[in-house]
Design a protein around this motif. Sequence first.
Motif, PDB file in Angstrom:
ATOM      1  N   SER A  82       0.646  -1.369   0.044  1.00 30.66           N
ATOM      2  CA  SER A  82      -0.050   0.092  -0.003  1.00 30.66           C
ATOM      3  C   SER A  82       0.933   1.270   0.038  1.00 30.66           C
ATOM      4  O   SER A  82       0.347   2.276  -0.252  1.00 30.66           O
ATOM      5  N   LYS A  83       2.103   1.257   0.055  1.00 26.22           N
ATOM      6  CA  LYS A  83       3.046   2.433   0.354  1.00 26.22           C
ATOM      7  C   LYS A  83       3.303   2.810  -1.187  1.00 26.22           C
ATOM      8  O   LYS A  83       3.543   2.064  -1.952  1.00 26.22           O
ATOM      9  N   LYS A  84       2.883   3.879  -1.502  1.00 23.19           N
ATOM     10  CA  LYS A  84       3.173   4.600  -2.737  1.00 23.19           C
ATOM     11  C   LYS A  84       4.487   5.227  -3.039  1.00 23.19           C
ATOM     12  O   LYS A  84       5.183   5.648  -2.189  1.00 23.19           O
ATOM     13  N   GLU A  85       5.106   4.508  -4.222  1.00 18.47           N
ATOM     14  CA  GLU A  85       6.257   4.908  -4.533  1.00 18.47           C
ATOM     15  C   GLU A  85       6.459   6.498  -4.843  1.00 18.47           C
ATOM     16  O   GLU A  85       5.849   7.008  -5.705  1.00 18.47           O
ATOM     17  N   THR A  86       7.716   7.200  -4.390  1.00 20.59           N
ATOM     18  CA  THR A  86       7.735   8.737  -4.461  1.00 20.59           C
ATOM     19  C   THR A  86       8.750   8.877  -5.797  1.00 20.59           C
ATOM     20  O   THR A  86       9.344   7.876  -5.984  1.00 20.59           O
TER      21      THR A  86
END
Length: 228
Positions: free
Chosen positions: A49-53
């Motif tokens: 769920s962690k969005k890639e920056t």
Amino acid sequence: MQRIGLLLFAALTLDGALAFAPGVALSLKQTRGCRLVQPASISMQLDPSKKETTLDKLVGPKLFKSVEKVTGVHAVPIVPLRIVSGILMIHHGNEGGVLPANFGTEAFKGFIDFIMKPYFSFLPGDLSLWAALHDYAEFFGGIFLAIGFLTRPAALSLFLTMCGAVYFHLASTGLQGFPLGHVPSYSYNFEEPALYALIFLLFFFNGAGPLSVDSVIYSNISAEAEEE
């Protein structure tokens, strides 16, 4: 006391190993119920769920990943590269006037006398025709490349022309101390056509890319073929 010290040492060693082996830690956690604190980098990779920056793309694993297909946003730089390269070739191809192959002008005569005769006298036939062919290839090839029409034949003709330009500069001024030598006049002669040649070779193998006449023609042809 010695036995207690050995037990404490074994416990610390096991916890350190668990911190760097999350897969093993997970199985051991299920069996012995131990509490595991994972490093932040590992927890980010395990959290879908962690969005890639953007920063992750610059310093993460994708920093070393090559693009397999030049489509979408990856094809955007191809458009200005194709258009600008084509326009620059148009400028190179009008010796002595607005249009190419201006027979009788001083510029066209100078091209024959100072370039064709000393360095391309081995070519068969009239050298003025070869000079005109050079102009036509750069002028019309540049136009076709810029608009993306018949891109592969245009790129091939421009590539061969640039190979001739590289040969001329190497024959006249040599390597100029390449790669570490300094050129006193700051005129790095053979490097520009060599770079052009690689650009045109890129378009010969890959085609025009988006925003081109070729892409429109191919989309229409492929659509008709699918309907049939």
